[in-house]
Design a protein around this motif. Structure first.
Motif, mmCIF file in Angstrom:
data_model
loop_
_atom_site.group_PDB
_atom_site.id
_atom_site.type_symbol
_atom_site.label_atom_id
_atom_site.label_comp_id
_atom_site.label_asym_id
_atom_site.label_seq_id
_atom_site.Cartn_x
_atom_site.Cartn_y
_atom_site.Cartn_z
ATOM 1 N N PRO A 16 0.843 -1.207 0.000
ATOM 2 C CA PRO A 16 0.000 0.000 0.000
ATOM 3 C C PRO A 16 0.876 1.254 0.000
ATOM 4 C CG PRO A 16 -0.818 -1.593 1.596
ATOM 5 C CD PRO A 16 0.515 -2.110 1.126
ATOM 6 N N GLY A 17 0.804 2.001 -1.056
ATOM 7 C CA GLY A 17 1.543 3.254 -1.135
ATOM 8 C C GLY A 17 2.961 3.144 -1.642
ATOM 9 N N SER A 18 3.449 1.921 -1.952
ATOM 10 C CA SER A 18 4.828 1.811 -2.433
ATOM 11 C C SER A 18 5.019 0.547 -3.256
ATOM 12 C CB SER A 18 5.814 1.802 -1.260
ATOM 13 O OG SER A 18 5.661 0.614 -0.499
ATOM 14 N N ILE A 19 6.040 0.579 -4.106
ATOM 15 C CA ILE A 19 6.439 -0.579 -4.902
ATOM 16 C C ILE A 19 7.947 -0.733 -4.758
ATOM 17 C CG2 ILE A 19 6.557 -1.590 -7.206
ATOM 18 C CD1 ILE A 19 4.130 0.032 -7.979
ATOM 19 N N ASP A 20 8.395 -1.906 -4.325
ATOM 20 C CA ASP A 20 9.821 -2.170 -4.150
ATOM 21 C C ASP A 20 10.313 -3.073 -5.279
ATOM 22 O OD1 ASP A 20 9.776 -0.725 -1.785
ATOM 23 O OD2 ASP A 20 9.316 -2.499 -0.572
ATOM 24 N N VAL A 21 11.379 -2.637 -5.948
ATOM 25 C CA VAL A 21 11.949 -3.389 -7.063
ATOM 26 C C VAL A 21 13.377 -3.792 -6.712
ATOM 27 C CG1 VAL A 21 12.541 -3.366 -9.509
ATOM 28 C CG2 VAL A 21 10.542 -2.088 -8.697
ATOM 29 N N THR A 22 13.670 -5.090 -6.832
ATOM 30 C CA THR A 22 15.016 -5.597 -6.576
ATOM 31 C C THR A 22 15.499 -6.340 -7.814
ATOM 32 O OG1 THR A 22 14.491 -5.878 -4.225
ATOM 33 C CG2 THR A 22 16.468 -6.996 -5.069
ATOM 34 N N HIS A 23 16.619 -5.886 -8.369
ATOM 35 C CA HIS A 23 17.163 -6.506 -9.571
ATOM 36 C C HIS A 23 18.276 -7.493 -9.213
ATOM 37 C CE1 HIS A 23 14.865 -4.016 -12.233
ATOM 38 N NE2 HIS A 23 15.373 -2.892 -11.758
ATOM 39 N N PRO A 24 18.539 -8.480 -10.062
ATOM 40 C CA PRO A 24 19.581 -9.472 -9.779
ATOM 41 C C PRO A 24 20.992 -8.978 -10.089
ATOM 42 C CG PRO A 24 18.560 -9.958 -11.871
ATOM 43 C CD PRO A 24 17.800 -8.796 -11.293
ATOM 44 N N MET A 25 21.109 -7.747 -10.584
ATOM 45 C CA MET A 25 22.407 -7.192 -10.951
ATOM 46 C C MET A 25 22.343 -5.681 -10.794
ATOM 47 S SD MET A 25 22.084 -7.618 -15.106
ATOM 48 C CE MET A 25 21.482 -9.302 -14.968
ATOM 49 N N PRO A 26 23.490 -5.002 -10.784
ATOM 50 C CA PRO A 26 23.467 -3.541 -10.665
ATOM 51 C C PRO A 26 22.659 -2.890 -11.784
ATOM 52 C CG PRO A 26 25.683 -4.381 -10.307
ATOM 53 C CD PRO A 26 24.866 -5.538 -10.787
ATOM 54 N N VAL A 27 22.047 -1.771 -11.469
ATOM 55 C CA VAL A 27 21.216 -1.063 -12.441
ATOM 56 C C VAL A 27 22.023 -0.695 -13.681
ATOM 57 C CG1 VAL A 27 19.883 1.040 -12.845
ATOM 58 C CG2 VAL A 27 19.651 -0.178 -10.682
ATOM 59 N N GLU A 28 23.311 -0.369 -13.497
ATOM 60 C CA GLU A 28 24.143 0.009 -14.639
ATOM 61 C C GLU A 28 24.259 -1.138 -15.645
ATOM 62 O OE1 GLU A 28 24.966 0.302 -11.495
ATOM 63 O OE2 GLU A 28 24.840 2.488 -11.214
ATOM 64 N N GLU A 29 24.366 -2.370 -15.138
ATOM 65 C CA GLU A 29 24.464 -3.523 -16.033
ATOM 66 C C GLU A 29 23.157 -3.744 -16.787
ATOM 67 O OE1 GLU A 29 26.005 -7.121 -14.415
ATOM 68 O OE2 GLU A 29 27.429 -6.090 -13.091
ATOM 69 N N ILE A 30 22.044 -3.520 -16.114
ATOM 70 C CA ILE A 30 20.752 -3.663 -16.785
ATOM 71 C C ILE A 30 20.603 -2.605 -17.870
ATOM 72 C CG2 ILE A 30 18.250 -3.495 -16.469
ATOM 73 C CD1 ILE A 30 18.622 -4.716 -13.721
ATOM 74 N N GLU A 31 20.987 -1.387 -17.566
ATOM 75 C CA GLU A 31 20.884 -0.314 -18.562
ATOM 76 C C GLU A 31 21.739 -0.615 -19.786
ATOM 77 O OE1 GLU A 31 21.992 3.131 -16.394
ATOM 78 O OE2 GLU A 31 19.984 3.454 -15.534
ATOM 79 N N SER A 32 22.900 -1.246 -19.572
ATOM 80 C CA SER A 32 23.793 -1.534 -20.698
ATOM 81 C C SER A 32 23.196 -2.565 -21.650
ATOM 82 C CB SER A 32 25.151 -2.026 -20.187
ATOM 83 O OG SER A 32 25.044 -3.317 -19.604
ATOM 84 N N ILE A 33 22.274 -3.394 -21.151
ATOM 85 C CA ILE A 33 21.592 -4.352 -22.033
ATOM 86 C C ILE A 33 20.890 -3.613 -23.166
ATOM 87 C CG2 ILE A 33 19.697 -6.022 -22.165
ATOM 88 C CD1 ILE A 33 20.359 -6.840 -19.298
ATOM 89 N N PHE A 34 20.331 -2.455 -22.843
ATOM 90 C CA PHE A 34 19.546 -1.705 -23.822
ATOM 91 C C PHE A 34 20.362 -0.630 -24.539
ATOM 92 C CE2 PHE A 34 16.732 -3.125 -20.365
ATOM 93 C CZ PHE A 34 15.892 -3.954 -21.083
#
Length: 280
Positions: free
Chosen positions: A38-56
């Motif tokens: 309620p009131g929030s969404i928590d997102v946890t990725h399996p790798m650093p955000v920088e690595e995910i961004e590099s995919i795209f």
């Protein structure tokens, strides 16, 4: 490299459009967990955000690395493909000839010849006459060029759904004259007597005027220990042919839609429940 036109835009494009519409989009990759509170969404990725961004942002490098990761597996897979045989044409004639005979309505809806080029062999599926034979220069409206070893492999396995077993691999080229014809692909999805019987019934049902179908109630069917409605709520696929139980889910294998086995709640979309009941 990100500049090419594509009918399959990646997540960043969808998220950008959501942002433009004033909505929040979340990047989701395999291993990502999303917890909604309620009131929030928590997102946890399996790798650093920088690595995910590099995919795209650096797709070429990502895909080359992905290719390298699977290289050994792909090499072993290809080593298991069947070599050319001398009787592939006979195999396809004996397999597909009776199926064409079972489906006159489907054949009429294809209404043309389909050519399969596989190595030096050219196989013609003559849908108007319900025959499979060597191509002798006859005109055709659809063609597929498929590596011989792939056709040999799925033929040896008697794969009943070439759409999944072969065509989804994209290891072929295709050509058509005129409009897309769904019945060509319905044929390749229905390469068993049971599937072809269902495919023919589907075509007949689809071509029957709506007023003639009005009031017709199809009985439920039983699959395993469950009684379920005959038609998938997605696209009316016959679940007697395409329905399967997978652990705690019921699956329509035609398009991969999934439903909770006990409640019928659709796990693929929110508004298409399935009527299903456990048999006591």
């Amino acid at each position: 490299d990100g500049d090419e036109l594509s009918i399959f835009p990646d997540q960043t494009e969808f998220i950008s459009r959501l942002d433009t519409a004033g909505r929040r989009g979340l990047t989701n990759v395999p291993g990502t967990t999303i917890e909604i509170h309620p009131g929030s969404i928590d997102v946890t990725h399996p790798m650093p955000v920088e690595e995910i961004e590099s995919i795209f942002t650096d797709k070429r490098t990502y895909l080359r690395n992905y290719q390298a990761d699977w290289a050994d597996w792909l090499r072993d897979l290809k080593a298991g493909w069947n070599p050319p045989t001398t009787d592939l044409l006979t195999t396809l004639q004996e397999w597909w000839g009776p199926l064409l005979e079972m489906a006159p309505t489907l054949c009429a809806q294809v209404g043309a010849n389909v050519l399969i080029r596989t190595g030096e062999l050219e196989v013609l599926i003559d849908f108007p006459n319900g025959e499979v034979r060597a191509h002798a220069g006859e005109p055709f409206a659809f063609s597929f060029d498929i590596p011989r070893e792939l056709v040999e492999t799925v033929a040896a396995e008697r794969a009943v759904d070439w759409s999944n077993s072969l065509l989804l691999s994209c290891r072929f080229t295709a050509w058509r004259e005129g409009e897309y014809n769904e019945y060509v692909y319905n044929f390749f999805k229905s390469l068993s007597r049971e599937r072809m019987r269902r495919a023919e019934a589907e075509v007949v049902r689809k071509l029957t005027p709506a007023d003639e179908l009005e009031g017709v109630v199809e009985p439920d069917i039983q699959i395993g220990d469950y009684v379920v409605q005959r038609r998938c709520p997605h696209r009316n696929a016959d679940l007697e042919a395409f329905g399967e139980i997978d652990d705690c889910e019921f699956v329509c294998t035609l398009h991969g839609w999934r439903f909770d086995l006990e409640t019928g709640r659709c796990l693929t979309a929110s508004d298409l429940p399935l009527r299903i009941k456990h048999v006591e």
